[in-house]
Design a protein around this motif. Structure first.
Motif, PDB file in Angstrom:
ATOM      1  N   VAL A  39      30.959 -16.540 -36.986  1.00  0.00           N
ATOM      2  CA  VAL A  39      31.708 -15.307 -37.234  1.00  0.00           C
ATOM      3  C   VAL A  39      33.198 -15.599 -37.178  1.00  0.00           C
ATOM      4  CG1 VAL A  39      29.893 -13.762 -36.373  1.00  0.00           C
ATOM      5  CG2 VAL A  39      31.606 -14.651 -34.791  1.00  0.00           C
ATOM      6  N   ASP A  40      33.959 -14.763 -37.882  1.00  0.00           N
ATOM      7  CA  ASP A  40      35.412 -14.897 -37.825  1.00  0.00           C
ATOM      8  C   ASP A  40      35.938 -14.076 -36.647  1.00  0.00           C
ATOM      9  OD1 ASP A  40      35.516 -12.200 -38.658  1.00  0.00           O
ATOM     10  OD2 ASP A  40      36.037 -12.716 -40.731  1.00  0.00           O
ATOM     11  N   ALA A  41      37.245 -14.036 -36.491  1.00  0.00           N
ATOM     12  CA  ALA A  41      37.858 -13.354 -35.351  1.00  0.00           C
ATOM     13  C   ALA A  41      37.562 -11.851 -35.336  1.00  0.00           C
ATOM     14  CB  ALA A  41      39.369 -13.590 -35.354  1.00  0.00           C
ATOM     15  N   ASN A  42      37.168 -11.297 -36.470  1.00  0.00           N
ATOM     16  CA  ASN A  42      36.825  -9.873 -36.542  1.00  0.00           C
ATOM     17  C   ASN A  42      35.332  -9.616 -36.352  1.00  0.00           C
ATOM     18  OD1 ASN A  42      39.509  -8.982 -37.093  1.00  0.00           O
ATOM     19  ND2 ASN A  42      39.263  -9.785 -39.168  1.00  0.00           N
ATOM     20  N   GLY A  43      34.554 -10.700 -36.160  1.00  0.00           N
ATOM     21  CA  GLY A  43      33.114 -10.562 -35.967  1.00  0.00           C
ATOM     22  C   GLY A  43      32.311 -10.557 -37.250  1.00  0.00           C
ATOM     23  N   ALA A  44      32.966 -10.803 -38.386  1.00  0.00           N
ATOM     24  CA  ALA A  44      32.259 -10.838 -39.667  1.00  0.00           C
ATOM     25  C   ALA A  44      31.590 -12.194 -39.861  1.00  0.00           C
ATOM     26  CB  ALA A  44      33.231 -10.565 -40.817  1.00  0.00           C
ATOM     27  N   LEU A  45      30.358 -12.177 -40.329  1.00  0.00           N
ATOM     28  CA  LEU A  45      29.600 -13.400 -40.568  1.00  0.00           C
ATOM     29  C   LEU A  45      30.270 -14.239 -41.648  1.00  0.00           C
ATOM     30  CD1 LEU A  45      26.950 -14.904 -39.790  1.00  0.00           C
ATOM     31  CD2 LEU A  45      25.903 -13.771 -41.762  1.00  0.00           C
ATOM     32  N   VAL A  46      30.380 -15.548 -41.392  1.00  0.00           N
ATOM     33  CA  VAL A  46      30.935 -16.498 -42.347  1.00  0.00           C
ATOM     34  C   VAL A  46      29.793 -17.404 -42.806  1.00  0.00           C
ATOM     35  CG1 VAL A  46      32.530 -18.447 -42.619  1.00  0.00           C
ATOM     36  CG2 VAL A  46      33.183 -16.490 -41.190  1.00  0.00           C
ATOM     37  N   GLY A  47      29.631 -17.585 -44.104  1.00  0.00           N
ATOM     38  CA  GLY A  47      28.643 -18.528 -44.600  1.00  0.00           C
ATOM     39  C   GLY A  47      27.357 -17.916 -45.123  1.00  0.00           C
ATOM     40  N   ALA A  48      27.227 -16.611 -45.089  1.00  0.00           N
ATOM     41  CA  ALA A  48      26.034 -15.909 -45.617  1.00  0.00           C
ATOM     42  C   ALA A  48      24.749 -16.676 -45.337  1.00  0.00           C
ATOM     43  CB  ALA A  48      26.226 -15.616 -47.088  1.00  0.00           C
ATOM     44  N   ASP A  49      24.049 -17.124 -46.361  1.00  0.00           N
ATOM     45  CA  ASP A  49      22.765 -17.809 -46.203  1.00  0.00           C
ATOM     46  C   ASP A  49      22.903 -19.334 -46.180  1.00  0.00           C
ATOM     47  OD1 ASP A  49      21.348 -15.420 -46.117  1.00  0.00           O
ATOM     48  OD2 ASP A  49      21.212 -15.318 -48.302  1.00  0.00           O
ATOM     49  N   ASP A  50      24.088 -19.863 -45.971  1.00  0.00           N
ATOM     50  CA  ASP A  50      24.365 -21.303 -46.012  1.00  0.00           C
ATOM     51  C   ASP A  50      24.390 -21.863 -44.586  1.00  0.00           C
ATOM     52  OD1 ASP A  50      25.459 -23.861 -46.238  1.00  0.00           O
ATOM     53  OD2 ASP A  50      26.948 -23.256 -47.730  1.00  0.00           O
ATOM     54  N   VAL A  51      23.296 -22.477 -44.157  1.00  0.00           N
ATOM     55  CA  VAL A  51      23.196 -22.964 -42.784  1.00  0.00           C
ATOM     56  C   VAL A  51      24.209 -24.068 -42.495  1.00  0.00           C
ATOM     57  CG1 VAL A  51      21.381 -24.707 -43.140  1.00  0.00           C
ATOM     58  CG2 VAL A  51      21.563 -23.537 -40.933  1.00  0.00           C
ATOM     59  N   ALA A  52      24.565 -24.867 -43.488  1.00  0.00           N
ATOM     60  CA  ALA A  52      25.575 -25.909 -43.277  1.00  0.00           C
ATOM     61  C   ALA A  52      26.931 -25.272 -42.994  1.00  0.00           C
ATOM     62  CB  ALA A  52      25.649 -26.837 -44.490  1.00  0.00           C
ATOM     63  N   GLY A  94      23.416 -32.239 -40.575  1.00  0.00           N
ATOM     64  CA  GLY A  94      24.226 -33.067 -41.463  1.00  0.00           C
ATOM     65  C   GLY A  94      25.647 -32.560 -41.600  1.00  0.00           C
ATOM     66  N   ALA A  95      25.822 -31.260 -41.536  1.00  0.00           N
ATOM     67  CA  ALA A  95      27.149 -30.659 -41.693  1.00  0.00           C
ATOM     68  C   ALA A  95      28.054 -30.917 -40.498  1.00  0.00           C
ATOM     69  CB  ALA A  95      27.017 -29.161 -41.929  1.00  0.00           C
ATOM     70  N   ILE A  96      27.473 -31.156 -39.318  1.00  0.00           N
ATOM     71  CA  ILE A  96      28.302 -31.301 -38.111  1.00  0.00           C
ATOM     72  C   ILE A  96      28.139 -32.654 -37.425  1.00  0.00           C
ATOM     73  CG2 ILE A  96      28.434 -28.823 -37.691  1.00  0.00           C
ATOM     74  CD1 ILE A  96      26.227 -29.125 -35.594  1.00  0.00           C
ATOM     75  N   ALA A  97      27.259 -33.499 -37.940  1.00  0.00           N
ATOM     76  CA  ALA A  97      26.955 -34.776 -37.272  1.00  0.00           C
ATOM     77  C   ALA A  97      28.192 -35.649 -37.073  1.00  0.00           C
ATOM     78  CB  ALA A  97      25.881 -35.537 -38.057  1.00  0.00           C
ATOM     79  N   SER A  98      29.042 -35.741 -38.075  1.00  0.00           N
ATOM     80  CA  SER A  98      30.215 -36.613 -37.943  1.00  0.00           C
ATOM     81  C   SER A  98      31.175 -36.086 -36.874  1.00  0.00           C
ATOM     82  CB  SER A  98      30.928 -36.788 -39.281  1.00  0.00           C
ATOM     83  OG  SER A  98      31.439 -35.550 -39.732  1.00  0.00           O
ATOM     84  N   ASP A  99      31.226 -34.770 -36.666  1.00  0.00           N
ATOM     85  CA  ASP A  99      32.088 -34.188 -35.634  1.00  0.00           C
ATOM     86  C   ASP A  99      31.567 -34.487 -34.232  1.00  0.00           C
ATOM     87  OD1 ASP A  99      34.041 -32.872 -37.260  1.00  0.00           O
ATOM     88  OD2 ASP A  99      32.522 -31.371 -37.737  1.00  0.00           O
ATOM     89  N   GLY A 117      21.372 -12.698 -32.239  1.00  0.00           N
ATOM     90  CA  GLY A 117      22.006 -11.405 -32.034  1.00  0.00           C
ATOM     91  C   GLY A 117      22.894 -10.937 -33.167  1.00  0.00           C
ATOM     92  N   VAL A 118      23.490 -11.872 -33.901  1.00  0.00           N
ATOM     93  CA  VAL A 118      24.367 -11.509 -35.017  1.00  0.00           C
ATOM     94  C   VAL A 118      23.510 -11.447 -36.279  1.00  0.00           C
ATOM     95  CG1 VAL A 118      26.329 -12.238 -36.430  1.00  0.00           C
ATOM     96  CG2 VAL A 118      26.397 -12.576 -33.950  1.00  0.00           C
ATOM     97  N   PRO A 119      23.389 -10.278 -36.892  1.00  0.00           N
ATOM     98  CA  PRO A 119      22.568 -10.151 -38.100  1.00  0.00           C
ATOM     99  C   PRO A 119      22.993 -11.152 -39.183  1.00  0.00           C
ATOM    100  CG  PRO A 119      23.204  -7.985 -37.314  1.00  0.00           C
ATOM    101  CD  PRO A 119      23.981  -8.993 -36.508  1.00  0.00           C
ATOM    102  N   GLY A 120      22.015 -11.869 -39.741  1.00  0.00           N
ATOM    103  CA  GLY A 120      22.290 -12.859 -40.783  1.00  0.00           C
ATOM    104  C   GLY A 120      22.633 -14.229 -40.254  1.00  0.00           C
ATOM    105  N   SER A 121      22.823 -14.344 -38.955  1.00  0.00           N
ATOM    106  CA  SER A 121      23.178 -15.635 -38.369  1.00  0.00           C
ATOM    107  C   SER A 121      21.976 -16.566 -38.386  1.00  0.00           C
ATOM    108  CB  SER A 121      23.670 -15.442 -36.934  1.00  0.00           C
ATOM    109  OG  SER A 121      24.138 -16.660 -36.423  1.00  0.00           O
ATOM    110  N   LEU A 122      22.218 -17.817 -38.766  1.00  0.00           N
ATOM    111  CA  LEU A 122      21.164 -18.827 -38.842  1.00  0.00           C
ATOM    112  C   LEU A 122      21.261 -19.854 -37.730  1.00  0.00           C
ATOM    113  CD1 LEU A 122      21.332 -19.462 -42.706  1.00  0.00           C
ATOM    114  CD2 LEU A 122      19.682 -18.031 -41.459  1.00  0.00           C
ATOM    115  N   VAL A 123      22.405 -19.911 -37.048  1.00  0.00           N
ATOM    116  CA  VAL A 123      22.627 -20.931 -36.019  1.00  0.00           C
ATOM    117  C   VAL A 123      23.527 -20.368 -34.920  1.00  0.00           C
ATOM    118  CG1 VAL A 123      24.600 -21.966 -37.227  1.00  0.00           C
ATOM    119  CG2 VAL A 123      23.290 -23.354 -35.621  1.00  0.00           C
TER     120      VAL A 123
END
Length: 133
Positions: A39-52, A94-99, A117-123
């Motif tokens: 989520v961003d600072a306003n609580g809006a979901l970032v990334g829709a259906d993109d788990v990466a 894969g999206a976060i492994a290098s970090d 708890g966050v609707p639409g959240s995948l991770v």
């Protein structure tokens, strides 16, 4: 001992991605980071259906929380990662492994859950860190 010891004992599966045991020395400051979603600072979901994309943002949010406590990813003793059932785990990691790559990686607990708890959240990513002063 004035640093965190991370152990990968013989007899347990060996992985470059995680350790099995962490020993935090006396006097360390323990920091707990609650589960961070994409989520961003306003609580809006970032990334829709993109788990990466969601994984990158959730880790970024965890990093921001760590920094607020004076810690970094290098101070993390244990990650807890929750994925919604059916999420592409390979794409997420894969999206976060290098970090998260390290010669002495922290402990990792991962689980698939029915929902978050966050609707639409995948991770959701939480952490325990320790500062040695």
């Amino acid at each position: 001992m004035n640093s965190i010891q991370r152990l990968r004992p013989a007899g347990l599966v060996s992985s470059p991605a995680f350790s099995h045991v962490a020993i935090v020395p006396p006097g360390a400051t323990t920091i707990y980071i609650g589960g961070q979603n994409s989520v961003d600072a306003n609580g809006a979901l970032v990334g829709a259906d993109d788990v990466a994309a969601q994984s990158r943002r959730a880790l970024s949010n965890a990093r921001t929380a760590l920094e607020a406590a004076g810690a970094t990813i290098d101070d993390v003793v244990q990650w807890t990662v929750l994925f919604v059932d059916g999420a592409d785990l390979a794409a997420a990691y894969g999206a976060i492994a290098s970090d998260l790559a390290s010669d002495e990686p922290p402990l990792v607990t991962g689980a698939q859950v029915a929902g978050l708890g966050v609707p639409g959240s995948l991770v959701e990513i939480g952490a325990v860190a320790a500062l040695i002063r």
